[in-house]
Structures are given as C-alpha cells and as structure tokens.
Motif scaffolding. Structure first.
Motif, short mmCIF file in Angstrom:
data_model
loop_
_atom_site.label_atom_id
_atom_site.label_comp_id
_atom_site.label_asym_id
_atom_site.label_seq_id
_atom_site.Cartn_x
_atom_site.Cartn_y
_atom_site.Cartn_z
N PHE A 217 0.84 -1.19 0.00
CA PHE A 217 0.00 0.00 0.00
C PHE A 217 0.89 1.26 0.00
O PHE A 217 1.85 1.36 0.75
CB PHE A 217 -0.91 0.00 1.23
CG PHE A 217 -1.91 1.10 1.23
CD1 PHE A 217 -3.16 0.94 0.66
CD2 PHE A 217 -1.62 2.34 1.81
CE1 PHE A 217 -4.09 1.96 0.66
CE2 PHE A 217 -2.54 3.37 1.81
CZ PHE A 217 -3.78 3.18 1.23
N GLY A 218 0.53 2.21 -0.87
CA GLY A 218 1.28 3.47 -0.96
C GLY A 218 2.48 3.42 -1.88
O GLY A 218 3.24 4.40 -1.94
N LYS A 240 -9.93 5.07 -7.86
CA LYS A 240 -9.17 6.23 -8.32
C LYS A 240 -8.25 5.78 -9.46
O LYS A 240 -7.40 4.89 -9.27
CB LYS A 240 -8.34 6.82 -7.19
CG LYS A 240 -9.22 7.42 -6.08
CD LYS A 240 -8.37 8.04 -4.97
CE LYS A 240 -9.27 8.65 -3.90
NZ LYS A 240 -8.49 9.27 -2.79
N HIS A 256 -7.22 1.61 -9.11
CA HIS A 256 -7.24 1.20 -7.70
C HIS A 256 -6.21 1.97 -6.87
O HIS A 256 -5.66 1.44 -5.90
CB HIS A 256 -7.01 -0.31 -7.55
CG HIS A 256 -7.97 -1.15 -8.32
ND1 HIS A 256 -9.34 -1.05 -8.16
CD2 HIS A 256 -7.76 -2.12 -9.25
CE1 HIS A 256 -9.94 -1.92 -8.96
NE2 HIS A 256 -8.99 -2.59 -9.65
N ASN A 257 -5.91 3.21 -7.22
CA ASN A 257 -4.92 4.00 -6.49
C ASN A 257 -5.50 4.54 -5.19
O ASN A 257 -6.71 4.74 -5.06
CB ASN A 257 -4.44 5.17 -7.36
CG ASN A 257 -3.78 4.71 -8.65
OD1 ASN A 257 -2.66 4.25 -8.65
ND2 ASN A 257 -4.52 4.81 -9.75
N SER A 258 -4.61 4.81 -4.25
CA SER A 258 -5.04 5.45 -3.00
C SER A 258 -4.95 6.97 -3.09
O SER A 258 -5.71 7.68 -2.40
CB SER A 258 -4.17 4.95 -1.84
OG SER A 258 -2.81 5.30 -2.04
N LYS A 259 -4.08 7.47 -3.94
CA LYS A 259 -3.91 8.92 -4.08
C LYS A 259 -3.44 9.22 -5.49
O LYS A 259 -2.54 8.54 -6.02
CB LYS A 259 -2.90 9.44 -3.05
CG LYS A 259 -2.73 10.96 -3.07
CD LYS A 259 -1.76 11.41 -1.99
CE LYS A 259 -1.60 12.93 -1.98
NZ LYS A 259 -0.65 13.38 -0.93
N SER A 275 0.76 8.24 -9.21
CA SER A 275 -0.14 8.04 -8.07
C SER A 275 0.52 7.11 -7.07
O SER A 275 1.65 6.63 -7.29
CB SER A 275 -1.46 7.43 -8.57
OG SER A 275 -1.20 6.18 -9.21
N GLY A 278 -3.14 1.59 -4.11
CA GLY A 278 -4.10 1.39 -3.02
C GLY A 278 -5.04 0.25 -3.36
O GLY A 278 -4.69 -0.66 -4.13
N SER A 279 -6.28 0.36 -2.81
CA SER A 279 -7.28 -0.70 -3.03
C SER A 279 -8.66 -0.09 -3.20
O SER A 279 -9.65 -0.63 -2.72
CB SER A 279 -7.25 -1.69 -1.85
OG SER A 279 -8.10 -2.79 -2.08
N THR A 280 -8.73 1.04 -3.87
CA THR A 280 -10.02 1.69 -4.09
C THR A 280 -10.77 0.98 -5.21
O THR A 280 -10.18 0.28 -6.04
CB THR A 280 -9.81 3.17 -4.46
OG1 THR A 280 -9.01 3.25 -5.64
CG2 THR A 280 -9.11 3.93 -3.34
N PRO A 286 -4.39 -4.10 -1.85
CA PRO A 286 -3.57 -3.12 -2.57
C PRO A 286 -2.87 -3.75 -3.78
O PRO A 286 -2.17 -4.75 -3.66
CB PRO A 286 -2.57 -2.65 -1.53
CG PRO A 286 -2.51 -3.73 -0.51
CD PRO A 286 -3.86 -4.35 -0.48
#
Length: 309
Positions: A217-218, A240, A256-259, A275, A278-280, A286
C-alpha cells in the motif's frame, strides 16, 4: 739689365731691356697667365683623379636605393604571408571547432544508440597503420595547403551532415520508443493476468482487461511512456484511476490508487510518478490494475511489460 736673344734664323739678335716699365708689365702678365693656367690644369687633373671616387659614391647610393626597394618588397611579402597565415589559422580554428562538435555528437550517438563505448571512443584518435614503403620519398606538405584544408573542411561538413542525419533517426526512434508503453508501472509481481478468469468476488468466469500487479500500500505508480493525462479521478469499479494518452494510438490506465498525483492536461514523462497504489474501487487488496489500449481496443499488457529490458 738686358736680355739678348740670338736666333739662328735671324742674323740680328733681339734685345730686351728689363728697365722698361712696359716690358716688366708684359712679363708679369705672362707669369700670372702661366700661374693661372697651371691652377686650371691642376684643378682639371684633380677632378680627373677624383671622378672614380664620385662614381663609387654614386654606385653606393644606387645600391642603397635598391636595398630600400627590396626592404619595401620584403615588407609587402611578409604582410601577405602574415595575412595568409592568419587565414589559415582561422580555418584551422574552424576545423578544430567542427572536430569538437563531431566528437560530442559521436559520444551522444553512442549513448543514445546504446553502442559499445570501447568501440566508439571519441576521445582517442582511430588506430591506423600500414607497411613501410622503402622506395617512397619522405612525407612532404601538399603543394597547395589551402586547397587541402578546404578539402578537409568539406569532408568534415559531409561527416557532420551524416552524423546529424543519424542523430535525427536515433532521436526519432527514441521518441517513438518513449511513446510506446514499456515495462512495469510498479515494482511488484503479477497476481492476475489478462483474459478470462474466475471473478474474485462471485467466482463466475469474467474477462479481465489488464494485469494486476500486487504491491505494498502506498507504492509509487510510474508512467510507462510519455504522454498527456486525459483523466484523473473516480471510475466505477476502478476506484481512483489515471488515464494517459500517448498520441500514437496508445492509451494506458492505472487503477485502484489510493492517491492521485497528476491532473488532466498534465504532460508526463517515462518513469514519472502518477499516483500511490491502493485498493479503491472493486478490489480485494492493494495492487495496481494496468491496462493498455491501442487504437480504441484493449490489448494484453503482458507483451509490453516483457519488452522492457
């Protein structure tokens, strides 16, 4: 006092009485005329004797004049020679500048073309050799140095044109390569491939349109080619997502990005961070969902990922 002159042809002698004033004056005049005649004769003799000296002086003056003329001619020759040397120095300086540019261009082509630097070492002159010609004469300057330098300059110009053309070809190839998706967008392993697979949520067969790359993650997500960001936001199922148009028929999608770190309309380069993973969206953990589109159709990204060396 009397002077008696006796002549053989005359029977009567002639008598001169020095006591007479007229006779005295006559004799004095004759003596003065004799003295003057001797003076004139002496001057003529002196001039005759001195004339070789005068002629020598005249010759010396003539030689001095010739020396001055030769000095002037020599100064003109020196001036012309210096002008020619200056022109040759300028030409040699131009050739040295062109040689430096060619060396720099060759080094750049070696780097861009991924050539062997040991084979194309532009810092060292190329190796040359040949058998010794015992019958030939010693090396001498060409008869027309200026023409030889002009010929060498023409060769430099031709080589520079060829290298510039090669540079353009290599740079165009590099640009095309940078616009083509190449490599992995993130450092991880492929957890799901392109094609039909069981759906991770309901187990039914479903078509997977990309690669899933499992990462922490990240983790940073990088652009795999140069292009323009056409979308950065939420999409149903993708969470995202970032989409990049590469202008040559290719489009890539990172989901599936976190930011998100880029915005629509932004120009991105190869390797630039787009980016954070993440796991969006519709995701079980992730990872990066990576898609490649070509001329409006989704294609298998695996071929582009494996093409990275």
């Amino acid at each position: 006092m009397q002077i008696i002159l006796v002549s053989r042809s005359r029977k009567v002698p002639k008598t001169f009485d020095l006591g007479q004033h007229r006779l005295r004056w006559r004799l004095a005049g004759m003596a003065a005329a004799a003295v003057i005649g001797c003076g004139v004769l002496g001057a003529a003799v002196a001039l005759t004797i001195a004339s070789p000296h005068d002629r020598a002086l005249a010759q010396i003056r003539q030689l001095q004049q010739q020396v001055h003329q030769q000095d002037a001619q020599l100064a003109g020759v020196r001036k012309d020679s210096q002008r020619e040397l200056d022109a040759l120095a300028v030409k040699l300086g131009q050739l040295e500048a062109q040689s430096t540019r060619l060396n720099a261009l060759g080094e750049r082509l070696t780097e861009v073309g991924k050539l062997d630097p040991e084979e194309f070492n532009f810092d060292q002159p190329p190796a040359v050799g040949g058998i010794e010609d015992a019958t030939g004469s010693a090396y001498g300057l060409p008869p027309r140095l200026d023409a030889s330098i002009d010929q060498l300059a023409s060769q430099f110009d031709a080589q520079q044109a060829q290298l510039s053309a090669l540079q353009s070809l290599l740079l165009d190839a590099k640009i095309d390569s940078n616009l083509k998706p190449t490599g992995m967008p993130a450092s991880g392993y492929i957890s799901s491939y392109f094609g039909v697979r069981p759906d991770p949520f309901d187990g039914h067969g479903a078509r997977h349109t990309g690669l899933d790359i499992a990462v922490p993650f990240g983790s940073s997500v990088h652009a795999v080619a140069e292009g323009m960001v056409t979308y950065a936001g939420e999409r149903s199922g993708y969470g995202k997502v970032v989409e990049i148009d590469h202008g040559n028929g290719y489009m890539t999608r990172y989901a599936h990005n976190s930011k998100l770190l880029v915005r629509p309309g932004q120009r991105v380069h190869v390797g630039e961070v787009l980016s954070l993973a993440g796991s969006t969206g519709r995701s079980t953990g992730p990872h990066v969902h990576f898609e490649v589109w070509y001329k409006g159709r989704v294609v298998n990204p695996l071929a582009y990922v494996k093409s990275h060396r």
